[in-house]
Motif scaffolding. Structure first.
Motif, PDB file in Angstrom:
ATOM      1  N   GLY A   1       0.926  -1.338  -0.060  1.00  0.00           N
ATOM      2  CA  GLY A   1       0.183  -0.022   0.046  1.00  0.00           C
ATOM      3  C   GLY A   1       0.710   1.365   0.122  1.00  0.00           C
ATOM      4  O   GLY A   1       0.669   2.359  -0.757  1.00  0.00           O
ATOM      5  N   LEU A   2       1.936   1.336   0.768  1.00  0.00           N
ATOM      6  CA  LEU A   2       2.618   2.388   0.704  1.00  0.00           C
ATOM      7  C   LEU A   2       3.390   2.680  -0.643  1.00  0.00           C
ATOM      8  O   LEU A   2       3.451   3.755  -1.072  1.00  0.00           O
ATOM      9  CB  LEU A   2       3.736   2.273   1.975  1.00  0.00           C
ATOM     10  N   ILE A   3       4.043   1.476  -1.152  1.00  0.00           N
ATOM     11  CA  ILE A   3       4.649   1.634  -2.287  1.00  0.00           C
ATOM     12  C   ILE A   3       3.666   2.246  -3.525  1.00  0.00           C
ATOM     13  O   ILE A   3       3.724   3.012  -4.425  1.00  0.00           O
ATOM     14  CB  ILE A   3       5.393   0.301  -2.800  1.00  0.00           C
ATOM     15  N   VAL A   4       2.674   1.518  -3.514  1.00  0.00           N
ATOM     16  CA  VAL A   4       1.636   1.823  -4.505  1.00  0.00           C
ATOM     17  C   VAL A   4       0.960   3.243  -4.422  1.00  0.00           C
ATOM     18  O   VAL A   4       0.918   3.925  -5.369  1.00  0.00           O
ATOM     19  CB  VAL A   4       0.518   1.012  -4.262  1.00  0.00           C
ATOM     20  N   GLY A   5       0.746   3.608  -3.069  1.00  0.00           N
ATOM     21  CA  GLY A   5       0.229   4.929  -2.924  1.00  0.00           C
ATOM     22  C   GLY A   5       1.256   6.036  -3.216  1.00  0.00           C
ATOM     23  O   GLY A   5       0.897   7.150  -3.899  1.00  0.00           O
ATOM     24  N   VAL A   6       2.606   5.975  -2.763  1.00  0.00           N
ATOM     25  CA  VAL A   6       3.494   6.791  -3.110  1.00  0.00           C
ATOM     26  C   VAL A   6       3.692   7.075  -4.516  1.00  0.00           C
ATOM     27  O   VAL A   6       3.701   7.942  -5.282  1.00  0.00           O
ATOM     28  CB  VAL A   6       4.652   6.731  -2.052  1.00  0.00           C
ATOM     29  N   GLY A   7       3.579   5.840  -5.034  1.00  0.00           N
ATOM     30  CA  GLY A   7       3.962   5.752  -6.643  1.00  0.00           C
ATOM     31  C   GLY A   7       2.765   6.285  -7.486  1.00  0.00           C
ATOM     32  O   GLY A   7       3.144   7.130  -8.456  1.00  0.00           O
ATOM     33  N   GLU A   8       1.664   6.010  -6.915  1.00  0.00           N
ATOM     34  CA  GLU A   8       0.540   6.609  -7.678  1.00  0.00           C
ATOM     35  C   GLU A   8       0.627   8.115  -7.775  1.00  0.00           C
ATOM     36  O   GLU A   8       0.282   8.954  -8.485  1.00  0.00           O
ATOM     37  CB  GLU A   8      -0.746   6.068  -7.140  1.00  0.00           C
ATOM     38  N   ALA A   9       0.764   8.694  -6.445  1.00  0.00           N
ATOM     39  CA  ALA A   9       0.841  10.097  -6.070  1.00  0.00           C
ATOM     40  C   ALA A   9       2.154  10.744  -7.044  1.00  0.00           C
ATOM     41  O   ALA A   9       1.812  11.716  -7.593  1.00  0.00           O
ATOM     42  CB  ALA A   9       1.080  10.504  -4.885  1.00  0.00           C
ATOM     43  N   SER A  10       3.034  10.180  -7.225  1.00  0.00           N
ATOM     44  CA  SER A  10       4.170  10.669  -7.704  1.00  0.00           C
ATOM     45  C   SER A  10       3.982  10.814  -9.592  1.00  0.00           C
ATOM     46  O   SER A  10       4.110  11.593 -10.092  1.00  0.00           O
ATOM     47  CB  SER A  10       5.385   9.636  -7.758  1.00  0.00           C
ATOM     48  N   LEU A  11       3.054   9.831  -9.833  1.00  0.00           N
ATOM     49  CA  LEU A  11       2.504   9.762 -11.266  1.00  0.00           C
ATOM     50  C   LEU A  11       1.575  10.774 -11.567  1.00  0.00           C
ATOM     51  O   LEU A  11       1.886  11.448 -12.538  1.00  0.00           O
ATOM     52  CB  LEU A  11       2.102   8.428 -11.543  1.00  0.00           C
ATOM     53  N   ILE A  12       0.850  11.162 -10.703  1.00  0.00           N
ATOM     54  CA  ILE A  12       0.026  12.394 -10.850  1.00  0.00           C
ATOM     55  C   ILE A  12       0.393  13.739 -10.653  1.00  0.00           C
ATOM     56  O   ILE A  12       0.095  14.584 -11.541  1.00  0.00           O
ATOM     57  CB  ILE A  12      -1.220  12.057  -9.780  1.00  0.00           C
ATOM     58  N   VAL A  13       1.588  13.753  -9.698  1.00  0.00           N
ATOM     59  CA  VAL A  13       2.441  15.107  -9.624  1.00  0.00           C
ATOM     60  C   VAL A  13       2.907  15.216 -11.006  1.00  0.00           C
ATOM     61  O   VAL A  13       3.141  16.312 -11.566  1.00  0.00           O
ATOM     62  CB  VAL A  13       3.208  14.893  -8.585  1.00  0.00           C
ATOM     63  N   ALA A  14       3.611  14.284 -11.557  1.00  0.00           N
ATOM     64  CA  ALA A  14       4.203  14.426 -12.872  1.00  0.00           C
ATOM     65  C   ALA A  14       3.161  14.848 -13.933  1.00  0.00           C
ATOM     66  O   ALA A  14       3.585  15.807 -14.958  1.00  0.00           O
ATOM     67  CB  ALA A  14       4.940  13.119 -13.164  1.00  0.00           C
ATOM     68  N   ALA A  15       2.072  13.978 -14.009  1.00  0.00           N
ATOM     69  CA  ALA A  15       1.138  14.356 -14.753  1.00  0.00           C
ATOM     70  C   ALA A  15       0.619  15.998 -14.859  1.00  0.00           C
ATOM     71  O   ALA A  15       0.288  16.629 -15.745  1.00  0.00           O
ATOM     72  CB  ALA A  15      -0.052  13.394 -14.908  1.00  0.00           C
ATOM     73  N   ALA A  16       0.321  16.229 -13.499  1.00  0.00           N
ATOM     74  CA  ALA A  16      -0.036  17.722 -13.148  1.00  0.00           C
ATOM     75  C   ALA A  16       0.925  18.717 -13.715  1.00  0.00           C
ATOM     76  O   ALA A  16       0.339  19.681 -14.374  1.00  0.00           O
ATOM     77  CB  ALA A  16      -0.158  17.726 -11.761  1.00  0.00           C
ATOM     78  N   VAL A  17       2.168  18.430 -13.420  1.00  0.00           N
ATOM     79  CA  VAL A  17       3.269  19.308 -14.171  1.00  0.00           C
ATOM     80  C   VAL A  17       3.269  19.432 -15.754  1.00  0.00           C
ATOM     81  O   VAL A  17       3.149  20.456 -16.258  1.00  0.00           O
ATOM     82  CB  VAL A  17       4.539  19.028 -13.239  1.00  0.00           C
ATOM     83  N   TYR A  18       3.533  18.441 -16.258  1.00  0.00           N
ATOM     84  CA  TYR A  18       4.123  18.064 -17.726  1.00  0.00           C
ATOM     85  C   TYR A  18       2.764  18.070 -18.522  1.00  0.00           C
ATOM     86  O   TYR A  18       2.913  18.279 -19.792  1.00  0.00           O
ATOM     87  CB  TYR A  18       5.033  16.841 -17.756  1.00  0.00           C
ATOM     88  N   TRP A  19       1.562  17.439 -17.972  1.00  0.00           N
ATOM     89  CA  TRP A  19       0.401  17.108 -18.904  1.00  0.00           C
ATOM     90  C   TRP A  19      -0.600  18.235 -18.777  1.00  0.00           C
ATOM     91  O   TRP A  19      -0.801  19.168 -19.548  1.00  0.00           O
ATOM     92  CB  TRP A  19      -0.118  15.953 -18.632  1.00  0.00           C
ATOM     93  N   PHE A  20      -0.866  18.842 -17.457  1.00  0.00           N
ATOM     94  CA  PHE A  20      -1.912  19.785 -17.219  1.00  0.00           C
ATOM     95  C   PHE A  20      -1.387  21.147 -16.923  1.00  0.00           C
ATOM     96  O   PHE A  20      -2.262  22.282 -16.972  1.00  0.00           O
ATOM     97  CB  PHE A  20      -2.663  19.256 -16.060  1.00  0.00           C
ATOM     98  N   ARG A  21       0.075  21.213 -16.981  1.00  0.00           N
ATOM     99  CA  ARG A  21       0.772  22.434 -16.848  1.00  0.00           C
ATOM    100  C   ARG A  21       0.239  23.177 -15.704  1.00  0.00           C
ATOM    101  O   ARG A  21       0.261  24.473 -15.738  1.00  0.00           O
ATOM    102  CB  ARG A  21       0.248  23.456 -18.051  1.00  0.00           C
ATOM    103  N   VAL A  22       0.126  22.486 -14.557  1.00  0.00           N
ATOM    104  CA  VAL A  22      -0.211  23.192 -13.437  1.00  0.00           C
ATOM    105  C   VAL A  22       1.277  23.498 -12.704  1.00  0.00           C
ATOM    106  O   VAL A  22       2.064  22.869 -12.598  1.00  0.00           O
ATOM    107  CB  VAL A  22      -0.988  22.455 -12.471  1.00  0.00           C
ATOM    108  N   PRO A  23       1.556  24.861 -12.405  1.00  0.00           N
ATOM    109  CA  PRO A  23       2.702  25.139 -11.845  1.00  0.00           C
ATOM    110  C   PRO A  23       3.156  24.612 -10.639  1.00  0.00           C
ATOM    111  O   PRO A  23       2.395  24.605  -9.655  1.00  0.00           O
ATOM    112  CB  PRO A  23       2.726  26.697 -11.628  1.00  0.00           C
ATOM    113  N   LEU A  24       4.326  24.037 -10.273  1.00  0.00           N
ATOM    114  CA  LEU A  24       4.802  23.426  -9.132  1.00  0.00           C
ATOM    115  C   LEU A  24       5.941  24.470  -8.546  1.00  0.00           C
ATOM    116  O   LEU A  24       7.080  24.346  -8.894  1.00  0.00           O
ATOM    117  CB  LEU A  24       5.420  21.983  -9.380  1.00  0.00           C
TER     118      LEU A  24
END
Length: 369
Positions: free
Chosen positions: A227-250
């Protein structure tokens, strides 16, 4: 409808309502969700915090400000004396909106010109900001109409200028996408951990696990790590999509975000393991997860402001780990806040993680035998 089909339908209803847990699963969750959605899911804005910076001392500006003071949509939290007070006030969320009335406002109106009125708003929550701005526009529009009827001038008495901080264009995507990091991390982590023990029990392999040399705490860690690995990995994927796909500024630092993310995922793991310990089947685990997810999302402030909820609902939000992580992830994305700004969010979330993991450990050991 044939008698055999009717008999089958009756049998299914009897099987559903004969079991006490099934009755509770059918009746209790809808009632709880109705109460939570009915009270918490509101897009109305009441008593939004407002600070006033009046650089004019004339009658016109006092009359205009009085409209805001008497409005039920706003609650005046202070009167500023200088421009330097505006930024720190909005930064620390001391006020959602600052209304600034320019110099010589009353004199300009007396000469048939417009008065400059500026609305400086916290754009971190774009939904709330848009609601507040709509109220501001409505108040000023009504005020202008009344003044025009009383005078012969052709220009608008009050001219509104809007400036949104942290989200200049008030794009809802900038508000929603960082929140999805918290939402999907919770859903994935909860489902993975809630199904872990229940799956073993339903398959009949849990007893085989108990006769291994593994200690209870080792089994618990083994159940928690995916659960820890999948949860953090899923969140990391969404952070990358937010920045590089949706262009939300980090704007902030990932070194600030990830410690909070790990604490958040651990708190969800504790809740998932508690649900799994109580559940004898996968169906019960899924129902338990659903019963937690819907209220947790609603009470977190993901879509509707916590400040709009009744007092007793606001008190319940302090038990929701998603409430704290939402604040952190959105502030890291949009304003670049460092870890020193999140102590008031980190320690309650850490306390929830310790409490849920400890209770899950006790339940796990108690129900093993």
């Amino acid at each position: 409808m044939g008698p055999r089909l009717l008999a089958l339908i009756v049998k299914e209803f009897l099987a559903l309502f004969r079991d006490r847990k099934s009755r509770l699963a059918v009746i209790v969750p809808p009632i709880l969700q109705l109460l939570i959605f009915g009270y918490a899911a509101t897009f109305d804005l009441e008593h939004a915090t407002l600070a006033i910076y009046n650089e004019d001392s004339g009658a016109f500006s006092r009359d205009l400000i009085g409209r805001f003071e008497r409005s039920p949509a706003f609650e005046v939290v202070g009167y500023l004396r200088s421009e330097e007070e505006i930024k720190p006030l909005i930064d620390r969320k001391g006020a959602l909106l600052v209304l600034r009335v320019g110099e010589q406002c009353s004199a300009n109106v007396a000469q048939g010109e417009s008065c400059a009125v500026q609305a400086l708003i916290d754009g971190r929550n774009s939904n709330t900001a848009m609601l507040a701005l709509n109220y501001v526009r409505s108040i000023i529009t009504d005020f202008n109409e009344e003044r025009i009827e009383q005078t012969t001038g052709t220009s608008l008495p009050a001219r509104l200028a809007i400036r949104a901080w942290f989200n200049p264009n008030l794009e809802s995507r900038w508000f929603i996408v960082p929140g999805i990091v918290a939402l999907l991390a919770m859903i994935v982590t909860l489902v993975v951990t809630a199904l872990s023990v229940a799956r073993e029990r339903e398959a009949g392999t849990f007893d085989q696990l108990l006769v291994t040399p593994l200690r209870p705490w080792e089994i618990l860690i083994g159940k928690a790590m995916p659960g820890l690995i999948v949860g953090v990995g899923e969140a990391s994927l969404i952070v990358a999509a937010a920045v590089y796909w949706f262009r939300v500024p980090l704007v902030g630092d990932l070194l600030t975000l990830y410690p909070a993310l790990i604490i958040y995922v651990l708190s969800i793991i504790g809740i998932g393991l508690m649900i799994s310990s109580f559940s004898a089947t996968l169906q019960q685990a899924l129902l338990g997860s659903f019963l937690f997810i819907v209220p947790a999302v609603t009470l977190s402030g993901f879509s509707t402001p916590i400040a709009n909820m009744p007092d007793f609902m606001q008190a319940l939000t302090y038990l929701d780990p998603m409430r704290y992580f939402l604040t952190i992830v959105r502030r890291v994305f949009l304003e670049g806040a460092g870890s020193e700004y999140f102590w008031n969010d980190l320690w309650p979330m850490s306390l929830i993680a310790v409490a849920t993991l400890s209770l899950a450990t006790w339940l796990f050991r108690h129900r093993m035998y």
